[in-house]
Design a protein around this motif. Structure first.
Motif, PDB file in Angstrom:
ATOM      1  N   MET A   4       0.850  -1.196   0.000  1.00 28.85           N
ATOM      2  CA  MET A   4       0.000   0.000   0.000  1.00 28.85           C
ATOM      3  C   MET A   4       0.879   1.237   0.000  1.00 28.85           C
ATOM      4  O   MET A   4       2.053   1.196   0.400  1.00 28.85           O
ATOM      5  N   VAL A  23       0.883  -4.101   3.403  1.00 23.03           N
ATOM      6  CA  VAL A  23      -0.405  -3.899   4.074  1.00 23.03           C
ATOM      7  C   VAL A  23      -0.339  -4.582   5.436  1.00 23.03           C
ATOM      8  O   VAL A  23       0.103  -5.725   5.539  1.00 23.03           O
ATOM      9  N   ARG A  34      -9.585  -0.044   6.110  1.00 24.64           N
ATOM     10  CA  ARG A  34      -9.273   0.567   4.818  1.00 24.64           C
ATOM     11  C   ARG A  34      -9.647   2.041   4.909  1.00 24.64           C
ATOM     12  O   ARG A  34     -10.820   2.389   5.103  1.00 24.64           O
ATOM     13  N   GLU A 135      -3.205   3.694   2.858  1.00 30.08           N
ATOM     14  CA  GLU A 135      -4.415   3.046   2.354  1.00 30.08           C
ATOM     15  C   GLU A 135      -5.069   2.158   3.407  1.00 30.08           C
ATOM     16  O   GLU A 135      -6.290   1.940   3.371  1.00 30.08           O
ATOM     17  N   TYR A 136      -4.275   1.648   4.346  1.00 29.97           N
ATOM     18  CA  TYR A 136      -4.795   0.810   5.421  1.00 29.97           C
ATOM     19  C   TYR A 136      -4.077   1.169   6.719  1.00 29.97           C
ATOM     20  O   TYR A 136      -2.930   1.633   6.712  1.00 29.97           O
TER      21      TYR A 136
END
Length: 366
Positions: A4, A23, A34, A135-136
């Protein structure tokens, strides 16, 4: 997806880096969220320079909302797909402060993707120092709050900022019909404070900032509360040494303001604003200003002034904001003035530092 994008700070670098990292996987007591929206705070670069980040490299950012993407084996009450906001303030949950709605005073209190406030061992921060500008994000399951369907992700990402304003109002202990001065009024904290003022019995606002046009725009958030503005660039050039700001505040509120909610990060505004406080009033500071105050202990005694420092809101403050949003008593979409994709987060950081244009609450959308 195994990697990510994340905004990272490194110990051996003077600039931030947007890079690919793995991630995160949830531990037994974790969820992975998320990120749909993440807040961007101007103090990040200042705290980096001060050495407040105890773990580097790290992912930055502490305000976020999104959907749960993975759930640890021992996490309860949460499911994949749940809409949530992340409460990224870490604390022990068992000390006297945590048990009395003062969790921001916990010795373990720290902020994911931001700062730790003590030099003692901090196992929670060691484990969860990575933040949300990615993103996460991995977070303990007990630190996510269900997000009402009526509350969008961008507003939810800024609940902590609004919670900080709630905490400032609470510490001020205002009487009904009060007069309140808000400094640095054109920033995220200032605009949130103006927006929430009607919920705390405020009858008059005095907004302090650099530019009149930007202050006038923020005044429109007050919900009809009579509002005056004090533009620093319209004061005499020597205002910082002559006390002209204090004098102007006294002109607007001859009996003094019941409170000053002060978010100024440096300079003489804090000290001069305190001189405009009424007998028995309070200045609540949440700006990190390192400029010494000029008031003597005698002045504090004779005026019975309270100076209250607070570094964050509590979990309950944030939940109060969520309830106001859910019921419609508070609408905050207009506070979100800028949206940036994660791919342009470096430009967003520069924009927040420069503030060449009016900017209340910027968010990043991964």
């Amino acid at each position: 997806m195994t990697t990510m994008l994340a905004l990272r700070a490194h110990r051996d670098a003077s600039t931030l880096v947007l890079e690919d990292i793995p991630v995160p996987e949830p531990g037994p007591m974790d969820v992975v969220v998320r990120v749909a929206s993440a807040g961007l705070a101007p103090g990040i670069m200042r705290l980096l320079k001060m050495g407040a980040f105890k773990h580097l490299p790290t992912t930055l950012g502490f305000e976020a909302a999104g959907t749960i993407a993975a759930v640890g084996s021992d996490a309860t009450g949460v499911r994949v797909g749940d809409r949530v906001r992340a409460h990224t303030f870490l604390n022990c949950r068992t000390c006297i402060y945590c048990r009395t709605d003062r969790d921001m005073m916990c010795p373990q209190q720290s902020m994911m993707g931001y700062a730790a406030f003590n030099d003692s061992a901090m196992p929670l921060y060691d484990e969860y120092h990575n933040g949300v500008l990615a993103e996460y994000v991995r977070i303990p399951y007990w630190l996510v709050d269900p997000l009402p369907e009526s509350v969008g992700f961008d507003v939810a990402a800024k609940v902590l900022t609004m919670g900080n304003a709630v905490r400032a109002f609470k510490w001020a202990e205002l009487p009904m019909g009060s007069t309140v001065v808000v400094t640095a009024a054109t920033g995220a904290m200032g605009s949130a404070t103006v927006k929430l003022a009607k919920h705390f019995g405020v009858a008059e606002l005095i907004l302090v900032g650099r530019h009149r046009d930007r202050l006038k725009a923020v005044a429109g958030l007050s919900g009809g509360i009579p509002t005056s503005v004090v533009a620093l660039d319209e004061l005499p050039d020597d205002w910082a040494t002559t006390g002209a700001l204090a004098g102007r505040l006294r002109e607007l509120a001859p009996g003094g303001a019941h409170a000053v909610l002060d978010y100024v990060p440096d300079g003489p505004v804090t000290g001069q604003a305190m001189a405009g406080v009424a007998t028995g009033g309070a200045l609540v500071h949440m700006g990190g200003n390192m400029t010494p105050l000029q008031q003597s202990p005698m002045a504090l005694m004779m005026n019975m002034w309270r100076f209250v420092g607070t570094r964050a809101c509590t979990r309950n403050d944030a939940l109060e904001v969520l309830r106001l949003l859910e019921t419609g008593a508070l609408t905050a979409d207009e506070l979100i003035t800028h949206r940036f994709p994660l791919s342009d987060v470096m430009g967003a950081v520069d924009a927040v530092q420069c503030r060449d244009e009016p900017m209340w609450m910027p968010v990043i959308n991964p």
